[in-house]
Write an enzyme that holds these catalytic residues in place. Structure first.
Site, PDB file in Angstrom:
ATOM      1  N   CYS A   2      16.739  12.186  -3.577  1.00 30.56           N
ATOM      2  CA  CYS A   2      16.167  11.345  -2.520  1.00 30.56           C
ATOM      3  C   CYS A   2      17.283  10.927  -1.570  1.00 30.56           C
ATOM      4  O   CYS A   2      18.449  11.114  -1.830  1.00 30.56           O
ATOM      5  CB  CYS A   2      15.553  10.099  -3.140  1.00 30.56           C
ATOM      6  SG  CYS A   2      14.413  10.444  -4.462  1.00 30.56           S
ATOM      7  N   ARG A  27      17.051  15.886   2.075  1.00 27.89           N
ATOM      8  CA  ARG A  27      17.287  15.616   0.646  1.00 27.89           C
ATOM      9  C   ARG A  27      15.973  15.428  -0.113  1.00 27.89           C
ATOM     10  O   ARG A  27      15.926  15.513  -1.333  1.00 27.89           O
ATOM     11  CB  ARG A  27      18.145  14.357   0.477  1.00 27.89           C
ATOM     12  CG  ARG A  27      19.517  14.418   1.110  1.00 27.89           C
ATOM     13  CD  ARG A  27      20.209  13.067   1.044  1.00 27.89           C
ATOM     14  NE  ARG A  27      20.433  12.679  -0.335  1.00 27.89           N
ATOM     15  CZ  ARG A  27      21.523  13.028  -1.026  1.00 27.89           C
ATOM     16  NH1 ARG A  27      22.442  13.760  -0.444  1.00 27.89           N
ATOM     17  NH2 ARG A  27      21.683  12.669  -2.276  1.00 27.89           N
ATOM     18  N   TRP A  73      12.064  12.552  -3.119  1.00 33.83           N
ATOM     19  CA  TRP A  73      11.717  13.816  -3.757  1.00 33.83           C
ATOM     20  C   TRP A  73      11.306  13.434  -5.154  1.00 33.83           C
ATOM     21  O   TRP A  73      12.120  12.988  -5.963  1.00 33.83           O
ATOM     22  CB  TRP A  73      12.917  14.761  -3.776  1.00 33.83           C
ATOM     23  CG  TRP A  73      12.605  16.130  -4.330  1.00 33.83           C
ATOM     24  CD1 TRP A  73      11.880  17.124  -3.720  1.00 33.83           C
ATOM     25  CD2 TRP A  73      12.965  16.656  -5.599  1.00 33.83           C
ATOM     26  NE1 TRP A  73      11.798  18.221  -4.531  1.00 33.83           N
ATOM     27  CE2 TRP A  73      12.452  17.975  -5.699  1.00 33.83           C
ATOM     28  CE3 TRP A  73      13.684  16.144  -6.672  1.00 33.83           C
ATOM     29  CZ2 TRP A  73      12.631  18.783  -6.814  1.00 33.83           C
ATOM     30  CZ3 TRP A  73      13.875  16.963  -7.795  1.00 33.83           C
ATOM     31  CH2 TRP A  73      13.341  18.258  -7.853  1.00 33.83           C
ATOM     32  N   ASN A  99      17.953   6.538  -5.789  1.00 33.18           N
ATOM     33  CA  ASN A  99      18.067   7.990  -5.880  1.00 33.18           C
ATOM     34  C   ASN A  99      18.631   8.278  -7.264  1.00 33.18           C
ATOM     35  O   ASN A  99      19.718   7.816  -7.610  1.00 33.18           O
ATOM     36  CB  ASN A  99      19.007   8.547  -4.799  1.00 33.18           C
ATOM     37  CG  ASN A  99      19.276  10.044  -5.016  1.00 33.18           C
ATOM     38  OD1 ASN A  99      18.425  10.753  -5.541  1.00 33.18           O
ATOM     39  ND2 ASN A  99      20.464  10.485  -4.650  1.00 33.18           N
ATOM     40  N   GLY A 100      17.889   9.015  -8.056  1.00 36.53           N
ATOM     41  CA  GLY A 100      18.369   9.347  -9.410  1.00 36.53           C
ATOM     42  C   GLY A 100      17.199   9.343 -10.368  1.00 36.53           C
ATOM     43  O   GLY A 100      16.056   9.531  -9.973  1.00 36.53           O
ATOM     44  N   GLU A 484      20.325  37.114  -3.715  1.00 37.46           N
ATOM     45  CA  GLU A 484      20.382  36.044  -2.718  1.00 37.46           C
ATOM     46  C   GLU A 484      19.362  36.280  -1.612  1.00 37.46           C
ATOM     47  O   GLU A 484      18.677  35.364  -1.165  1.00 37.46           O
ATOM     48  CB  GLU A 484      21.794  35.937  -2.163  1.00 37.46           C
ATOM     49  CG  GLU A 484      21.980  34.994  -1.008  1.00 37.46           C
ATOM     50  CD  GLU A 484      21.591  33.545  -1.308  1.00 37.46           C
ATOM     51  OE1 GLU A 484      21.394  33.210  -2.496  1.00 37.46           O
ATOM     52  OE2 GLU A 484      21.430  32.776  -0.345  1.00 37.46           O
ATOM     53  N   LYS A 488      16.289  33.707  -0.599  1.00 32.85           N
ATOM     54  CA  LYS A 488      16.069  33.211   0.771  1.00 32.85           C
ATOM     55  C   LYS A 488      14.610  33.426   1.173  1.00 32.85           C
ATOM     56  O   LYS A 488      13.955  32.530   1.694  1.00 32.85           O
ATOM     57  CB  LYS A 488      16.988  33.941   1.746  1.00 32.85           C
ATOM     58  CG  LYS A 488      18.444  33.543   1.657  1.00 32.85           C
ATOM     59  CD  LYS A 488      18.749  32.206   2.264  1.00 32.85           C
ATOM     60  CE  LYS A 488      18.891  31.034   1.378  1.00 32.85           C
ATOM     61  NZ  LYS A 488      19.605  31.011   0.156  1.00 32.85           N
ATOM     62  N   GLU A 491      12.114  31.174  -0.916  1.00 33.89           N
ATOM     63  CA  GLU A 491      12.191  29.699  -0.818  1.00 33.89           C
ATOM     64  C   GLU A 491      11.787  29.187   0.558  1.00 33.89           C
ATOM     65  O   GLU A 491      11.443  28.012   0.693  1.00 33.89           O
ATOM     66  CB  GLU A 491      13.568  29.190  -1.206  1.00 33.89           C
ATOM     67  CG  GLU A 491      14.690  29.506  -0.259  1.00 33.89           C
ATOM     68  CD  GLU A 491      15.980  28.800  -0.675  1.00 33.89           C
ATOM     69  OE1 GLU A 491      15.934  27.662  -1.152  1.00 33.89           O
ATOM     70  OE2 GLU A 491      17.044  29.421  -0.526  1.00 33.89           O
ATOM     71  N   HIS A 507      13.310  50.980 -14.743  1.00 32.69           N
ATOM     72  CA  HIS A 507      13.003  50.453 -16.085  1.00 32.69           C
ATOM     73  C   HIS A 507      11.871  49.446 -16.034  1.00 32.69           C
ATOM     74  O   HIS A 507      11.804  48.527 -16.851  1.00 32.69           O
ATOM     75  CB  HIS A 507      14.261  49.830 -16.693  1.00 32.69           C
ATOM     76  CG  HIS A 507      15.381  50.814 -16.858  1.00 32.69           C
ATOM     77  ND1 HIS A 507      15.424  51.739 -17.867  1.00 32.69           N
ATOM     78  CD2 HIS A 507      16.452  51.053 -16.078  1.00 32.69           C
ATOM     79  CE1 HIS A 507      16.498  52.492 -17.739  1.00 32.69           C
ATOM     80  NE2 HIS A 507      17.153  52.094 -16.662  1.00 32.69           N
ATOM     81  N   LYS A 606      17.494  19.594  -0.856  1.00 28.70           N
ATOM     82  CA  LYS A 606      18.774  20.235  -0.560  1.00 28.70           C
ATOM     83  C   LYS A 606      19.699  20.226  -1.759  1.00 28.70           C
ATOM     84  O   LYS A 606      20.457  21.151  -1.962  1.00 28.70           O
ATOM     85  CB  LYS A 606      19.467  19.513   0.607  1.00 28.70           C
ATOM     86  CG  LYS A 606      20.797  20.149   1.008  1.00 28.70           C
ATOM     87  CD  LYS A 606      20.625  21.594   1.437  1.00 28.70           C
ATOM     88  CE  LYS A 606      21.934  22.272   1.769  1.00 28.70           C
ATOM     89  NZ  LYS A 606      21.748  23.729   2.002  1.00 28.70           N
TER      90      LYS A 606
HETATM   91  C1  AGP Z   1      19.678  27.768  -2.053  1.00 30.35           C
HETATM   92  O1  AGP Z   1      19.166  28.222  -0.813  1.00 30.35           O
HETATM   93  C2  AGP Z   1      18.870  26.637  -2.611  1.00 30.35           C
HETATM   94  N1  AGP Z   1      18.745  25.588  -1.697  1.00 30.35           N
HETATM   95  C3  AGP Z   1      19.334  26.229  -3.995  1.00 30.35           C
HETATM   96  O2  AGP Z   1      19.186  27.351  -4.839  1.00 30.35           O
HETATM   97  C4  AGP Z   1      20.790  25.733  -4.132  1.00 30.35           C
HETATM   98  O3  AGP Z   1      21.680  26.803  -3.934  1.00 30.35           O
HETATM   99  C5  AGP Z   1      20.974  25.184  -5.553  1.00 30.35           C
HETATM  100  O4  AGP Z   1      20.107  24.083  -5.722  1.00 30.35           O
HETATM  101  C6  AGP Z   1      22.417  24.757  -5.858  1.00 30.35           C
HETATM  102  O5  AGP Z   1      22.772  23.719  -5.000  1.00 30.35           O
HETATM  103  P1  AGP Z   1      24.335  23.329  -4.892  1.00 30.35           P
HETATM  104  O6  AGP Z   1      25.056  24.525  -4.348  1.00 30.35           O
HETATM  105  O7  AGP Z   1      24.379  22.161  -3.964  1.00 30.35           O
HETATM  106  O8  AGP Z   1      24.812  22.991  -6.286  1.00 30.35           O
END
Ligand code: AGP
Length: 611
Positions: A2, A27, A73, A99-100, A484, A488, A491, A507, A606
């Site tokens: 959050c 966030r 969040w 936040n937590g 990767e 992208k 997500e 396979h 994030k």
């Molecule tokens: C990547 O596009 C995502 N937002 C997510 O997988 C991110 O890489 C992951 O949560 C790790 O975050 P960090 O690098 O801040 O530890």
């Protein structure tokens, strides 16, 4: 995770808090709320984004020069009005934003209910403010002392701000395991989860430490430990500039950050190499040179995109420095009772420096004597603070939830780590080192060239925007790039996509191939190009549609692929830095065409600061 914002000073608090929440919305954005103090405490909170909260408040009183705000969040309790922060005490005279995660909120809540407390939400946070109230009522201690006593009963992570009707000129803040920055102005203080809501007002900041409280008045800040020992706060000057957190004319932060990569890759190696001399200097590595040189293996712990960067590092470090590398999902590593010794080096990779699973993996490794090398993008975040050494990626604030420039900056730093270790171990000649570093210096310019395919990629995106699935294939250094690229796409466009080592396709996944399945293949020049051409032919034989990322000037793959995107030629080991660019743009454009919110994709945040 959050976003939290607090303000106390001479300005109207509401606009400062709202703008701060907008800067922190990456966030978490499933609900938002504010508490304002103007003699009396006023609270507004609403499910949805900060814009929904603003619409709800429209025309209502918002005056006051002290207050706080929260963008959520959800961890406990659905994203709705009643679970939005701030939460209040039984008597309504105390409010809290958090936040937590409070792991032991259940038994605490049960006990408080027995004592007559009535709860109005399903959150763990509400329990904490009722606990503080209960302690104050039972013992008669000050609010500050009641907060301290309550935090001793809490198990979990928190960054909290508390406002009291009875102490209208005071904010109390505390943190453990979740980030908190305090901005120090003239006659005013700012509290936030990171520096982005603060930087336009002041560059003087204090990064509160775990188990510290801050008692904040307009003209005075006192920092104490949870044991009531006063601390001398260390005020740092932020390097961050306002324009770094604005969109700079781009429609989305993600697009801005994709186009910032020539600069961010340059910044990640600036001052760390002199290519012509074969010189590499990573201070953190030099400090632990013997440990690294004698390491029998290197463990890498990370999550998500950072884990993909770690996988690239496995190929780089084993290829050049000949040190065994094991790449671990931090969330798995922390619970599988891994074998760790004091000989182990653990590289922890994180853009935010706040990812709970990665932090927990670090603590486990540290407890068994391993040496921790942190690679992070956020200065002063938790992971650098608990690492023995490390390197900042210097990519600048990454606001878009989908990580782009942080990934290429991480891979750049990890390339330097691999080459520096190779140099220290003598596994790469100076001549070869000069070649590789010279090529690394050329990468920012080559990323500029790769970005020039943007319009062509938009056309391809339009062709595939309605796909329901996608397969990404790569081999060697490009296998992590395939993973990767798939992440992208899924997500931000919500299209299911899978990354696979190309040879693995036969396979199982090859059963998925038909004319509806776009197959993105990274087929750049390299020792195993012929093998990947065979994989492309296997796909074509089953009516698969091929989007190929190829090395500029390719004459073979382009004959069999349906769509071809060229990237400049480079060292095979550095291809990930270029091949990922078109995949970022492809996912961005598909997501936009599908009407998705690329900067704030559904269900995501994030940085995942909870398990
Ligand atoms: C990547 O596009 C995502 N937002 C997510 O997988 C991110 O890489 C992951 O949560 C790790 O975050 P960090 O690098 O801040 O530890």
């Amino acid at each position: 995770m959050c976003g939290i914002v607090g303000y106390i000073g001479f300005r109207e608090a509401f606009p400062v808090i709202i703008k701060g929440l907008q800067r922190l919305e990456y966030r978490g954005y499933d609900s938002a709320g504010v508490a304002l103090m103007n003699g009396a405490m006023t609270i507004y909170k609403k499910a949805g984004k900060v814009s929904d909260l603003l619409n709800y408040i429209d025309g209502k009183p918002t005056n006051g020069t002290a207050g706080m705000g929260h963008t959520r969040w959800a961890t406990h309790g659905a994203p709705n009005d009643k679970n939005a922060h701030p939460h209040t005490s039984n008597n309504g005279r105390l409010s809290i934003i958090h936040n937590g995660i409070i792991e032991n909120y259940g038994p605490l809540k049960e006990e408080l209910i027995k004592r007559g407390h009535e709860f109005h939400s399903d959150t763990d946070t509400e329990v904490l403010i009722h606990l503080i109230e209960d302690i104050q009522q039972k013992t008669g201690v000050s609010l500050e002392e009641a907060v301290r006593m309550a935090l001793h009963e809490v198990i979990g992570a928190y960054a909290i701000v508390i406002l009291s009707q009875d102490n209208p000129d005071e904010l109390i803040a505390a943190r453990k395991g979740s980030p908190m920055v305090i901005g120090v102005g003239e006659g005013e203080f700012f509290i936030a989860s990171d520096a982005t809501p603060i930087v336009e007002y002041t560059k003087n900041v204090i990064f509160l430490n775990d188990n510290e409280l801050a008692i904040v008045h307009r003209d005075k800040l006192v920092v104490k430990t949870i044991e009531n020992i006063e601390q001398t706060p260390y005020i740092q000057e932020l390097e961050m500039k306002l324009e770094m957190i604005e969109k700079g004319g781009y429609e989305h932060f993600m697009l801005k950050e994709i186009y910032e990569q020539p600069r961010s890759i340059y910044d990640s190696m600036r001052g760390r190499i002199i290519a012509k001399d074969g010189f590499i200097s990573l201070s953190g590595l030099n400090e632990y040179e013997e440990k690294f040189k004698n390491a029998e293996r290197i463990l890498i712990v990370a999550c998500g995109t950072s884990w993909h960067a770690g996988l690239v590092a496995e190929y780089l470090i084993e290829d050049f420095a000949r040190i065994p590398v094991e790449v671990e999902y931090a969330s798995e590593f922390r619970y599988r009772n891994p074998i760790i010794t004091e000989k182990d080096i653990v590289i922890a990779i994180s853009q935010s420096g706040e990812t709970a699973d990665t932090l927990a993996a670090i603590e486990l490794a540290k407890s068994k004597g391993a040496t921790i090398f942190g690679i992070c993008n956020v200065v002063g975040s938790s992971i650098p603070r608990v690492s023995h050494a490390g390197a900042y990626t210097h990519a600048g604030p990454e606001i878009g939830v989908a990580s782009t420039k942080a990934f290429t900056a991480q891979v750049t730093i990890l390339s330097l780590v691999a080459l520096s270790l190779a140099q220290k171990k003598g596994t790469v000649s100076k001549t070869r080192l000069v070649e590789l570093l010279t090529e690394l210096e050329a990468i920012p310019g080559k990323v500029e060239l790769a970005l020039q395919s943007n319009e062509q990629i938009q056309v391809i995106a339009d062709r595939f925007k309605d796909s329901r699935n996608a397969l990404y294939l790569g081999r060697g250094y490009n296998f992590p790039v395939a993973l990767e690229g798939a992440l992208k796409l899924k997500e931000i466009s919500y299209i299911h996509a899978e990354g696979y080592p190309a040879a693995e396709m036969k396979h199982g996944p090859i059963a998925l191939i038909d004319e509806q399945m776009p197959v993105v293949v990274i087929a750049t020049k390299g020792a195993i190009l012929e093998k990947i051409i065979s994989n492309i032919q296997e796909v074509k034989a089953r009516q698969g549609v091929i989007i190929a990322i190829v090395t500029k000037g390719d004459t073979e793959v382009c004959k069999m692929a349906d769509y071809v995107i060229e990237i400049p030629d480079t060292e095979e080991a550095l291809v990930p830095l270029l091949a990922t660019i078109p995949l970022q743009l492809l996912s961005y454009h598909i997501a936009i065409m599908r009407g998705c919110n690329v900067d704030q994709p559904r269900n995501l945040a994030k940085s995942v600061t909870v398990e």
